[in-house]
Design a protein around this motif. Structure first.
Motif, PDB file in Angstrom:
ATOM      1  N   VAL A 198      13.399   5.225   1.195  1.00  0.00           N
ATOM      2  CA  VAL A 198      13.414   6.183   0.088  1.00  0.00           C
ATOM      3  C   VAL A 198      14.631   5.901  -0.789  1.00  0.00           C
ATOM      4  O   VAL A 198      15.780   5.940  -0.304  1.00  0.00           O
ATOM      5  N   LEU A 199      14.396   5.632  -2.054  1.00  0.00           N
ATOM      6  CA  LEU A 199      15.458   5.498  -3.047  1.00  0.00           C
ATOM      7  C   LEU A 199      15.479   6.757  -3.904  1.00  0.00           C
ATOM      8  O   LEU A 199      14.447   7.196  -4.410  1.00  0.00           O
ATOM      9  N   GLY A 200      16.678   7.345  -4.087  1.00  0.00           N
ATOM     10  CA  GLY A 200      16.816   8.496  -4.963  1.00  0.00           C
ATOM     11  C   GLY A 200      16.663   8.111  -6.422  1.00  0.00           C
ATOM     12  O   GLY A 200      16.207   7.011  -6.762  1.00  0.00           O
ATOM     13  N   GLU A 201      17.087   8.986  -7.307  1.00  0.00           N
ATOM     14  CA  GLU A 201      16.974   8.731  -8.737  1.00  0.00           C
ATOM     15  C   GLU A 201      18.104   7.827  -9.231  1.00  0.00           C
ATOM     16  O   GLU A 201      19.234   7.911  -8.769  1.00  0.00           O
ATOM     17  N   VAL A 255       7.990  -5.022  -2.783  1.00  0.00           N
ATOM     18  CA  VAL A 255       8.152  -3.660  -2.295  1.00  0.00           C
ATOM     19  C   VAL A 255       7.108  -3.431  -1.201  1.00  0.00           C
ATOM     20  O   VAL A 255       5.909  -3.458  -1.463  1.00  0.00           O
ATOM     21  N   HIS A 256       7.577  -3.194   0.019  1.00  0.00           N
ATOM     22  CA  HIS A 256       6.666  -3.057   1.156  1.00  0.00           C
ATOM     23  C   HIS A 256       6.048  -1.669   1.207  1.00  0.00           C
ATOM     24  O   HIS A 256       6.514  -0.717   0.576  1.00  0.00           O
ATOM     25  N   ALA A 257       4.996  -1.554   2.003  1.00  0.00           N
ATOM     26  CA  ALA A 257       4.149  -0.371   2.054  1.00  0.00           C
ATOM     27  C   ALA A 257       4.948   0.908   2.274  1.00  0.00           C
ATOM     28  O   ALA A 257       5.866   0.945   3.098  1.00  0.00           O
ATOM     29  N   GLY A 258       4.570   1.944   1.546  1.00  0.00           N
ATOM     30  CA  GLY A 258       5.111   3.278   1.751  1.00  0.00           C
ATOM     31  C   GLY A 258       6.435   3.568   1.088  1.00  0.00           C
ATOM     32  O   GLY A 258       6.892   4.721   1.077  1.00  0.00           O
ATOM     33  N   ASP A 312       0.823  -1.201   0.000  1.00  0.00           N
ATOM     34  CA  ASP A 312       0.000   0.000   0.000  1.00  0.00           C
ATOM     35  C   ASP A 312       0.864   1.260   0.000  1.00  0.00           C
ATOM     36  O   ASP A 312       1.867   1.345   0.717  1.00  0.00           O
ATOM     37  N   GLY A 313       0.471   2.232  -0.787  1.00  0.00           N
ATOM     38  CA  GLY A 313       1.103   3.537  -0.765  1.00  0.00           C
ATOM     39  C   GLY A 313       2.489   3.610  -1.349  1.00  0.00           C
ATOM     40  O   GLY A 313       3.192   4.616  -1.154  1.00  0.00           O
ATOM     41  N   VAL A 314       2.925   2.595  -2.065  1.00  0.00           N
ATOM     42  CA  VAL A 314       4.244   2.643  -2.707  1.00  0.00           C
ATOM     43  C   VAL A 314       4.229   3.707  -3.800  1.00  0.00           C
ATOM     44  O   VAL A 314       3.282   3.811  -4.584  1.00  0.00           O
ATOM     45  N   GLN A 315       5.297   4.512  -3.855  1.00  0.00           N
ATOM     46  CA  GLN A 315       5.428   5.536  -4.886  1.00  0.00           C
ATOM     47  C   GLN A 315       6.540   5.132  -5.855  1.00  0.00           C
ATOM     48  O   GLN A 315       7.678   4.916  -5.426  1.00  0.00           O
ATOM     49  N   VAL A 316       6.200   5.040  -7.124  1.00  0.00           N
ATOM     50  CA  VAL A 316       7.152   4.606  -8.148  1.00  0.00           C
ATOM     51  C   VAL A 316       7.331   5.734  -9.158  1.00  0.00           C
ATOM     52  O   VAL A 316       6.357   6.202  -9.763  1.00  0.00           O
ATOM     53  N   GLY A 317       8.576   6.179  -9.340  1.00  0.00           N
ATOM     54  CA  GLY A 317       8.858   7.252 -10.277  1.00  0.00           C
ATOM     55  C   GLY A 317       8.786   6.802 -11.719  1.00  0.00           C
ATOM     56  O   GLY A 317       8.470   5.638 -12.029  1.00  0.00           O
TER      57      GLY A 317
END
Length: 230
Positions: free
Chosen positions: A64-67, A24-27, A8-13
């Protein structure tokens, strides 16, 4: 290929590539252009022993993973870690909570980076290195394969008041393969620790040490300083 499993809530660029079997775990936040290879696990929440000093803490924030970060096959990166732009985490590497890894740093295959560690930019952490909790590694440091840091002189026979002390590796120092650093040791800027050394005392800036226990034998010469090799 197995599709990635996203919590839940994973953000993928934009432009992120996933291999097979990724979890990939939540958030978790994944920056633009990241490559996540087969069977990597991102955002794992730590499972702590009841006696751990961190057992009563709030759960860590999301990973948090950068670019353009590359997380290679089988790597595990915990919630609460922050990985800088263009860093590479090698196959089967392991990065714990509340650890920060700077931009353009490479952690080699099987490297273990414990909790509460700060690693700077452009470091080279080679295969099978162990970076113990509460260590600080500044920019442009090289740590050779199978080198090891430690943080507990008592080997777990201490009360709750005992403070664990990791290693401090100052800017541009170099640690040879198989070296062992005892708790609280500091290696000065541009210091050089020979392969297989047992470091029980601080190494002065530009000091060259070798042996068991390690001893200073000379200074790093001018033509071997980092600025000569950029």
């Amino acid at each position: 290929m197995a599709d990635p499993v996203l919590g839940d809530g994973v953000q993928v660029g934009e432009g992120v590539e996933f291999g097979s079997g990724v979890v990939v775990h939540a958030g978790t936040v994944i920056g633009d252009g990241c490559v996540i290879e087969d069977n990597a696990v991102l955002g794992k929440v730590p499972k702590l022993a009841r006696t751990s000093a961190a057992a009563g803490r709030e759960p860590p924030p999301p990973l948090v993973l950068g670019e353009r970060v590359t997380v290679c096959a089988g790597a595990v990166v915990f919630a609460g870690a922050r990985i800088g732009d263009r860093a590479i985490l090698g196959d089967q590497s392991y990065v714990r909570e509340r650890t920060v890894i700077g931009e353009d740093t490479v952690c080699g295959r099987g490297t273990a980076v414990d909790n509460d560690v700060a690693i700077g930019a452009r470091c080279r952490i080679q295969t099978m290195v162990y970076v113990t909790a509460f260590s600080v590694i500044e920019d442009d440091v090289f740590v050779g394969p199978c080198a090891m840091t430690t943080n507990d002189d008592t080997m777990s026979r201490h009360g709750p008041e005992y403070e664990l002390r990791g290693a401090t590796l100052r800017r541009a120092c170099r640690i040879g393969g198989g070296a062992v650093l005892t708790p609280g040791v500091e290696v000065g800027e541009e210091g050089f620790v020979a392969a297989g050394a047992l470091v029980t005392r601080d190494v002065p800036p530009r000091g060259v040490v070798l042996g068991v226990p390690a001893r200073v034998i000379r200074d790093v010469p001018e033509d071997d300083l980092l600025e000569r090799w950029r």
